[in-house]
Design a protein around this motif. Structure first.
Motif, PDB file in Angstrom:
ATOM      1  N   GLY A   1      -0.911  -2.947 -10.452  1.00  0.00           N
ATOM      2  CA  GLY A   1      -1.898  -3.343  -9.464  1.00  0.00           C
ATOM      3  C   GLY A   1      -3.415  -3.601  -9.757  1.00  0.00           C
ATOM      4  N   LEU A   2      -2.481  -4.726 -10.884  1.00  0.00           N
ATOM      5  CA  LEU A   2      -3.551  -5.730 -10.883  1.00  0.00           C
ATOM      6  C   LEU A   2      -4.550  -6.420 -10.053  1.00  0.00           C
ATOM      7  N   LYS A   3      -5.641  -6.462 -10.378  1.00  0.00           N
ATOM      8  CA  LYS A   3      -6.320  -7.400  -9.504  1.00  0.00           C
ATOM      9  C   LYS A   3      -7.174  -8.118  -9.841  1.00  0.00           C
ATOM     10  N   LYS A   4      -7.527  -9.323  -8.995  1.00  0.00           N
ATOM     11  CA  LYS A   4      -7.610 -10.706  -9.636  1.00  0.00           C
ATOM     12  C   LYS A   4      -9.709 -10.420  -8.888  1.00  0.00           C
ATOM     13  N   LEU A   5     -10.340 -10.735  -8.971  1.00  0.00           N
ATOM     14  CA  LEU A   5     -11.807 -10.847  -8.961  1.00  0.00           C
ATOM     15  C   LEU A   5     -11.906 -11.968  -8.224  1.00  0.00           C
ATOM     16  N   GLU A   6     -13.387 -12.265  -7.244  1.00  0.00           N
ATOM     17  CA  GLU A   6     -12.769 -13.449  -7.175  1.00  0.00           C
ATOM     18  C   GLU A   6     -13.732 -14.151  -7.262  1.00  0.00           C
TER      19      GLU A   6
ATOM     20  N   TYR B   1     -10.493 -10.337 -13.934  1.00  0.00           N
ATOM     21  CA  TYR B   1      -9.216  -9.300 -13.325  1.00  0.00           C
ATOM     22  C   TYR B   1      -9.598  -7.612 -14.146  1.00  0.00           C
ATOM     23  N   VAL B   2      -9.005  -6.375 -13.228  1.00  0.00           N
ATOM     24  CA  VAL B   2      -9.200  -5.394 -13.316  1.00  0.00           C
ATOM     25  C   VAL B   2      -7.849  -4.810 -13.566  1.00  0.00           C
ATOM     26  N   LEU B   3      -7.536  -4.241 -14.762  1.00  0.00           N
ATOM     27  CA  LEU B   3      -6.268  -3.748 -14.776  1.00  0.00           C
ATOM     28  C   LEU B   3      -6.375  -2.175 -14.892  1.00  0.00           C
ATOM     29  N   SER B   4      -5.343  -1.545 -14.892  1.00  0.00           N
ATOM     30  CA  SER B   4      -5.288  -0.041 -15.150  1.00  0.00           C
ATOM     31  C   SER B   4      -4.001   0.060 -16.074  1.00  0.00           C
ATOM     32  N   LEU B   5      -4.336   0.652 -17.218  1.00  0.00           N
ATOM     33  CA  LEU B   5      -3.844   0.413 -18.517  1.00  0.00           C
ATOM     34  C   LEU B   5      -3.243   2.450 -18.389  1.00  0.00           C
ATOM     35  N   LYS B   6      -2.211   2.856 -18.870  1.00  0.00           N
ATOM     36  CA  LYS B   6      -2.589   3.717 -19.754  1.00  0.00           C
ATOM     37  C   LYS B   6      -1.629   4.405 -21.177  1.00  0.00           C
ATOM     38  N   GLY B   7      -2.359   5.009 -22.104  1.00  0.00           N
ATOM     39  CA  GLY B   7      -2.096   5.039 -23.210  1.00  0.00           C
ATOM     40  C   GLY B   7      -0.728   6.035 -23.414  1.00  0.00           C
ATOM     41  N   ASP B   8      -0.515   5.721 -24.376  1.00  0.00           N
ATOM     42  CA  ASP B   8       0.354   6.646 -25.411  1.00  0.00           C
ATOM     43  C   ASP B   8       0.601   8.633 -24.754  1.00  0.00           C
ATOM     44  N   ASP B   9      -0.788   8.262 -24.706  1.00  0.00           N
ATOM     45  CA  ASP B   9      -1.069  10.132 -25.289  1.00  0.00           C
ATOM     46  C   ASP B   9      -2.150  10.412 -23.974  1.00  0.00           C
ATOM     47  N   GLY B  10      -1.593   9.948 -22.185  1.00  0.00           N
ATOM     48  CA  GLY B  10      -2.624  10.582 -21.068  1.00  0.00           C
ATOM     49  C   GLY B  10      -3.622   9.731 -20.931  1.00  0.00           C
ATOM     50  N   GLU B  11      -4.363   9.287 -21.463  1.00  0.00           N
ATOM     51  CA  GLU B  11      -5.275   8.112 -20.940  1.00  0.00           C
ATOM     52  C   GLU B  11      -5.428   6.736 -20.422  1.00  0.00           C
TER      53      GLU B  11
ATOM     54  N   ALA C   1     -10.166  -1.536 -16.846  1.00  0.00           N
ATOM     55  CA  ALA C   1     -10.154  -2.195 -17.964  1.00  0.00           C
ATOM     56  C   ALA C   1     -10.986  -3.654 -17.001  1.00  0.00           C
ATOM     57  N   ALA C   2     -11.373  -4.010 -17.652  1.00  0.00           N
ATOM     58  CA  ALA C   2     -12.447  -5.351 -17.184  1.00  0.00           C
ATOM     59  C   ALA C   2     -11.508  -6.722 -18.239  1.00  0.00           C
ATOM     60  N   THR C   3     -11.135  -7.608 -17.420  1.00  0.00           N
ATOM     61  CA  THR C   3     -10.956  -8.185 -18.441  1.00  0.00           C
ATOM     62  C   THR C   3     -11.180 -10.122 -17.876  1.00  0.00           C
ATOM     63  N   ILE C   4     -10.852 -10.768 -18.528  1.00  0.00           N
ATOM     64  CA  ILE C   4     -11.581 -11.993 -18.198  1.00  0.00           C
ATOM     65  C   ILE C   4     -10.579 -13.226 -19.112  1.00  0.00           C
ATOM     66  N   CYS C   5     -10.205 -14.346 -18.440  1.00  0.00           N
ATOM     67  CA  CYS C   5      -9.586 -15.299 -19.170  1.00  0.00           C
ATOM     68  C   CYS C   5      -9.526 -16.333 -18.561  1.00  0.00           C
TER      69      CYS C   5
END
Length: 338
Positions: free
Chosen positions: A243-248, A276-286, A290-294
C-alpha cells in the motif's frame, strides 16, 4: 401563512449552537477552515490546537529544549510561558535536515549506532516486506500555536534576543536562552541552493507559505501517525506493508517543529523531492503511517552530511530518504480529481 414556532425555535437553536462552536474554535483553526476547507487537518497540528485539559488550564505554551530533565517552572505572575524541557530518557533521533558542518560530527560509536537505524535509507528499502529498525516516540514538544497577531507582536530576531529573553522571563545564561538563540539563528541562516525556507511563527503563516510555494490551496497536509501502539516503547523492527502511496506533485513543502516557547515551524520548499506515505508494522504489533521524503538530488548537500556517512554514498549519486517525525508536516498538491 401561519408561523411554525417549533420549527423556528429549532432553527434558531441550531444556529446558536453553530455560533457557539464557531466562537469556541481557536483563531488558527478558523483560518485553516477558511483557507483550506477541503484539507483534513493532520494530527500533528490538531493536537496543538486542542491540547489536553492540563495545558488548557495553564493556557500557556511550552519550550522543550533537547536532552534535559523535565521540570515545571514556578507560575509566572505576568502570565508568561511555562518552560518544560524534554525528558532526558526520551529517544530523539538525529534531525535529518541538519548539516553536520554546523556542529560536531558523530563519534565512531554514534555512527555505528546510526547505521543500525533507518535514519536514512534508499528508495528500494520501501518495498513491501523490507524491514527497518527505528522508533517513533510520542512528541514531547507540546508548545502550542499562538494566533498570528499575538505571534507577530513578539520579536523573533537575533537582534532582539535581550527583549525576547525578558518577554519569556528567561535568564540569558540559561539552557532555555541557548535553545531560543539556536532556533532563531537556524531560521536566519542561509539555505541550500534551490531551497526556499521560512520559519512560521503561527499556523496561519505556515498555511500561507506552504500554499504559496505549491501554487494552490488545493493541498494535502500529512503527518506521521502511530495508529496503534505496540507492547513496548523500545526500538522496533518494522516491516513495510503493501500500500505504498506516492503523493502528488514534483515540489514538496516540509515543516519541522522547532524548540521554542510557542509553536514555530521551520518550513522549506524542496525541488527534486518525492513524498510518500508508508504503512509499517512493528515486530510487537505497532502500526505506523509514516510520512516519508526522498531527496532525489543531493549534489548541493554538505559532503560530511550524516546521510552519506550512514549509507556510504557520495553527494548527488543516489536518492536519499528519511521519515518525517510525528510533529512534522508534509505539504503536497492534492490530486485534481480528489
Amino acid at each position: 401563512m401561519g408561523f411554525h414556532l417549533p420549527l423556528i425555535f429549532a432553527i434558531l437553536s441550531l444556529a446558536a449552537v453553530a455560533l457557539a462552536n464557531h466562537a469556541a474554535q481557536p483563531a488558527p483553526q478558523l483560518y485553516w477552515n477558511s483557507v483550506l476547507p477541503n484539507t483534513q487537518m493532520p494530527r500533528a497540528i490538531s493536537e496543538l490546537l486542542h491540547p489536553d485539559t492540563t495545558n488548557e488550564e495553564k493556557g500557556k505554551p511550552e519550550i522543550i529544549p533537547l536532552a534535559r530533565e523535565k521540570y515545571s517552572s514556578p507560575p509566572s505572575d505576568e502570565g508568561k510561558p511555562e518552560i518544560i524541557p524534554l525528558a532526558r530518557e526520551k529517544y530523539s533521533p538525529p534531525n535529518p535536515r541538519k548539516r553536520y558542518a554546523r556542529g560536531s560530527p558523530p563519534s565512531d560509536s554514534q555512527l555505528l549506532h546510526y547505521k543500525e537505524l533507518a535514519i536514512f535509507f534508499f528508495e528500494k528499502d520501501m518495498r513491501p516486506g523490507a524491514t527497518m529498525k527505528f522508533q517513533f516516540p510520542r512528541s514531547s514538544n507540546t508548545a502550542t500555536f499562538l494566533p498570528r497577531e499575538s505571534a507577530q507582536s513578539i520579536p523573533f530576531s537575533s537582534n532582539k534576543l535581550p527583549e525576547i529573553f525578558n518577554h519569556f522571563s528567561v535568564k540569558p545564561t540559561s539552557v532555555e536562552a541557548k535553545t531560543i538563540k539556536e532556533t532563531i539563528e537556524e531560521c536566519e541562516a542561509s539555505g541550500l541552493k534551490g531551497e526556499e525556507k521560512y520559519c512560521a511563527t503561527s499556523l496561519e503563516s505556515m498555511v500561507d507559505f506552504s500554499t504559496s510555494k505549491l501554487g494552490t490551496r488545493n493541498v494535502e497536509a500529512i503527518s506521521t501517525e502511530v495508529l496503534e501502539r505496540g507492547a513496548t516503547m523500545s526500538m522496533h523492527n518494522y516491516t513495510t506493508m503493501p500500500g505504498l502511496k506516492k503523493l502528488e506533485g514534483d515540489k514538496v513543502v516540509v515543516c519541522h517543529k522547532e524548540n521554542y516557547p510557542y509553536a514555530v515551524y521551520f518550513c522549506h520548499a524542496i525541488k527534486q523531492t518525492a513524498a510518500y506515505v508508508l504503512s509499517l508494522k512493528g515486530d510487537d504489533g505497532e502500526k505506523v503511517k509514516a510520512a516519508t521524503i526522498c531527496h532525489l538530488d543531493t549534489s548541493e548537500w554538505d559532503p560530511e552530511h550524516l546521510s552519506f556517512q550512514i549509507l556510504d554514498v557520495k553527494p548527488g549519486t543516489v536518492p536519499i530518504c528519511h521519515f518525517i517525525s510525528t510533529d512534522g508536516i508534509v505539504w503536497v498538491p492534492k490530486h485534481k480529481s480528489a
